[in-house]
Design a protein around this motif. Structure first.
Motif, short mmCIF file in Angstrom:
data_model
loop_
_atom_site.label_atom_id
_atom_site.label_comp_id
_atom_site.label_asym_id
_atom_site.label_seq_id
_atom_site.Cartn_x
_atom_site.Cartn_y
_atom_site.Cartn_z
N THR A 232 0.71 -1.22 -0.07
CA THR A 232 0.11 -0.04 -0.04
C THR A 232 0.89 1.28 -0.17
O THR A 232 0.28 2.45 -0.11
CB THR A 232 -1.10 0.02 1.29
N ILE A 233 2.21 1.19 0.09
CA ILE A 233 2.97 2.26 -0.02
C ILE A 233 2.80 3.33 -1.24
O ILE A 233 2.53 4.58 -0.81
CB ILE A 233 4.66 1.86 0.23
N GLY A 234 2.48 2.71 -2.38
CA GLY A 234 2.08 3.27 -3.47
C GLY A 234 0.99 4.26 -3.29
O GLY A 234 0.79 5.44 -3.61
N ASP A 235 -0.03 3.70 -2.81
CA ASP A 235 -1.43 4.29 -2.42
C ASP A 235 -1.22 5.51 -1.43
O ASP A 235 -1.75 6.48 -1.84
CB ASP A 235 -2.43 3.34 -1.92
N LEU A 236 -0.52 5.18 -0.41
CA LEU A 236 -0.26 6.21 0.62
C LEU A 236 0.38 7.38 -0.24
O LEU A 236 0.01 8.62 0.04
CB LEU A 236 0.57 5.60 1.87
N ALA A 237 1.47 7.14 -0.99
CA ALA A 237 2.32 8.17 -1.65
C ALA A 237 1.51 8.85 -2.54
O ALA A 237 1.54 9.97 -2.44
CB ALA A 237 3.52 7.71 -2.23
N HIS A 238 0.58 8.33 -3.32
CA HIS A 238 -0.28 9.13 -4.36
C HIS A 238 -1.39 10.04 -3.58
O HIS A 238 -1.69 10.63 -4.21
CB HIS A 238 -0.68 7.92 -5.35
N ALA A 239 -1.66 9.32 -2.48
CA ALA A 239 -2.68 10.26 -1.59
C ALA A 239 -2.02 11.57 -1.24
O ALA A 239 -2.62 12.49 -1.04
CB ALA A 239 -3.20 9.49 -0.54
N GLY A 240 -0.61 11.43 -0.76
CA GLY A 240 0.14 12.52 -0.34
C GLY A 240 0.35 13.55 -1.55
O GLY A 240 0.21 14.50 -1.51
N ILE A 241 0.55 12.96 -2.96
CA ILE A 241 0.75 13.81 -4.04
C ILE A 241 -0.68 14.37 -4.44
O ILE A 241 -0.58 15.68 -4.68
CB ILE A 241 1.07 12.64 -5.09
N ASP A 242 -1.75 13.75 -4.13
CA ASP A 242 -3.06 14.29 -4.53
C ASP A 242 -3.11 15.41 -3.47
O ASP A 242 -3.87 16.65 -3.92
CB ASP A 242 -4.25 13.33 -4.31
N PHE A 243 -2.96 15.37 -2.33
CA PHE A 243 -3.12 16.13 -1.15
C PHE A 243 -2.15 17.56 -1.66
O PHE A 243 -2.87 18.73 -1.45
CB PHE A 243 -2.71 15.74 0.24
N GLN A 244 -0.83 17.47 -2.00
CA GLN A 244 -0.05 18.52 -2.43
C GLN A 244 -0.81 19.19 -3.83
O GLN A 244 -0.74 20.51 -3.63
CB GLN A 244 1.24 18.13 -2.70
N ARG A 245 -1.10 18.38 -4.46
CA ARG A 245 -1.84 19.11 -5.86
C ARG A 245 -2.96 19.90 -5.34
O ARG A 245 -3.26 20.90 -6.22
CB ARG A 245 -2.20 18.04 -6.71
N GLY B 7 8.72 16.32 0.19
CA GLY B 7 7.64 16.79 0.56
C GLY B 7 6.09 16.56 0.19
O GLY B 7 5.09 17.35 0.48
N ILE B 8 6.33 15.23 -0.11
CA ILE B 8 4.47 14.78 -0.55
C ILE B 8 3.91 14.75 0.63
O ILE B 8 2.69 14.68 0.48
CB ILE B 8 4.82 13.41 -1.36
N PHE B 9 4.38 14.44 1.94
CA PHE B 9 3.44 14.63 3.11
C PHE B 9 3.43 15.73 4.03
O PHE B 9 2.77 15.63 5.02
CB PHE B 9 3.99 13.29 4.03
N ALA B 10 4.15 16.81 3.60
CA ALA B 10 4.12 18.02 4.30
C ALA B 10 2.85 18.60 4.45
O ALA B 10 2.10 18.72 3.51
CB ALA B 10 5.04 18.89 3.71
N GLY B 11 2.57 18.90 5.86
CA GLY B 11 1.05 19.58 5.93
C GLY B 11 -0.07 18.47 6.46
O GLY B 11 -1.00 18.82 6.75
N LEU B 12 0.27 17.21 6.22
CA LEU B 12 -0.96 16.40 6.62
C LEU B 12 -0.70 15.91 8.13
O LEU B 12 0.50 15.52 8.25
CB LEU B 12 -0.46 14.96 5.77
N GLU B 13 -1.76 15.82 8.60
CA GLU B 13 -1.70 15.61 9.96
C GLU B 13 -2.30 14.14 10.27
O GLU B 13 -2.86 13.53 9.18
CB GLU B 13 -2.64 16.64 10.87
N HIS B 14 -2.20 13.56 11.32
CA HIS B 14 -2.45 12.02 11.66
C HIS B 14 -3.76 11.88 11.09
O HIS B 14 -4.22 10.95 10.71
CB HIS B 14 -2.23 12.05 13.17
N ARG B 15 -4.98 12.88 11.45
CA ARG B 15 -6.41 12.50 11.15
C ARG B 15 -6.63 12.46 9.74
O ARG B 15 -7.38 11.80 9.12
CB ARG B 15 -7.33 13.52 11.84
N GLY B 16 -5.92 13.15 9.12
CA GLY B 16 -5.77 13.08 7.61
C GLY B 16 -5.00 11.66 7.01
O GLY B 16 -5.65 11.16 6.08
#
Length: 285
Positions: A17-30, A93-102
């Motif tokens: 699931t690492i790829g899914d987690l990373a792409h969710a981070g990329i979507d958040f940054q986008r 920086g793909i996860f910067a700004g994401l908090e635990h609840r996110g």
């Protein structure tokens, strides 16, 4: 009493699931105006290159490593590769700004949208463990415990040990010093400290017959060797199964298990196959 301890990626889940987690981070940054896709591509390529370089340059080639000690030493050396990759993830920086609840919500969304799928029979194995009064837990080298908790939010697993992503995008390990959990030796340390010797463990001080571990990859090798377990794999020639056989262990499918079976380890495609065998109940004897 028995403990059932599970790896997460490709063990509880059908795929990593690492790829899914990373792409969710990329979507958040986008959504915040930053396209970091190329940075993630760089992280993936650099990791692939580092793994290949380490394997190619390691003094003892794979086919010549015939003892557990030789294999454990090889796996331990990969820690530098994994830590370098974690540093690149942080720098991206793909996860910067994401908090635990996110991160938790990303896990919830992943399972509810079926981007992440569970291995068949997992719920039923947990139900069986509950009826028997067994302890269950998860140990994972995944980057986010909050993400895992989101994926598993329906299951009520009391102890999940993994790394975590802080709001500044850095990845911290589960121990008191924040050391990242990246390899086989680290998972074995967690198994011993968090489940077998910790007063915080739900069954600390209780009587138990064994710890049964479920895993799919090289990061699970030492936990499987510690007190036994089941390899979760789609086929009988996974990297972990081949490694165990190279080290001299016999590995057979769990359906072949019967009275008199002397296999060192068994593998199963899913937890339904585990339940259909008598392995769980006989393992306590």
């Amino acid at each position: 009493m028995m403990r059932l301890i599970f790896d997460f990626d490709s063990t509880i889940t059908q795929a990593d699931t690492i790829g899914d987690l990373a792409h969710a981070g990329i979507d958040f940054q986008r959504r915040h105006g930053h396209d970091l896709t190329s940075r993630w591509d760089h992280v993936v390529q650099a990791y692939t290159d580092d793994c290949k370089r380490y394997k190619d340059n390691y003094a003892t080639k794979e086919e010549d490593r015939r003892s557990v000690l030789e294999e454990v030493e090889y796996l331990a050396g990969l820690e530098s590769v994994e830590k370098a990759s974690l540093a690149r993830v942080e720098e991206s920086g793909i996860f910067a700004g994401l908090e635990h609840r996110g991160l938790f919500q990303i896990g919830v969304d992943a399972i509810e949208s079926r981007k992440v799928a569970m291995r068949d029979g997992f719920r039923e194995v947990l139900d069986h463990a509950g009826r028997q009064g067994w302890t269950v837990g998860v140990i994972s080298v995944n980057w986010s415990r909050s993400f895992i908790r989101g994926v598993l939010h329906h299951f009520g697993i009391p102890v999940i040990v993994a790394n975590e992503i802080s709001p500044d995008g850095k990845i911290h390990g589960p121990d008191s010093h924040g050391n990242a959990l990246t390899n086989s030796a680290g998972k074995l340390r967690v198994l011993k400290s968090e489940f077998e010797a910790s007063p915080q463990s739900p069954d600390y001080g209780g009587n138990y017959t064994r710890t049964l571990y479920f895993g799919d990859s090289s990061t699970d090798l030492e936990c499987l060797l510690h007190d036994g377990g089941i390899i979760v794999s789609d086929e009988d020639d996974s990297s972990l199964i081949r490694t165990l056989r190279r080290l001299g262990y016999t590995v057979s499918h769990i359906s072949a298990r019967k009275a008199g079976d002397r296999s060192d380890f068994h593998w199963a495609r899913n937890f339904r196959e585990v339940l259909d065998s008598d392995f769980l109940d006989s393992a306590t004897v």
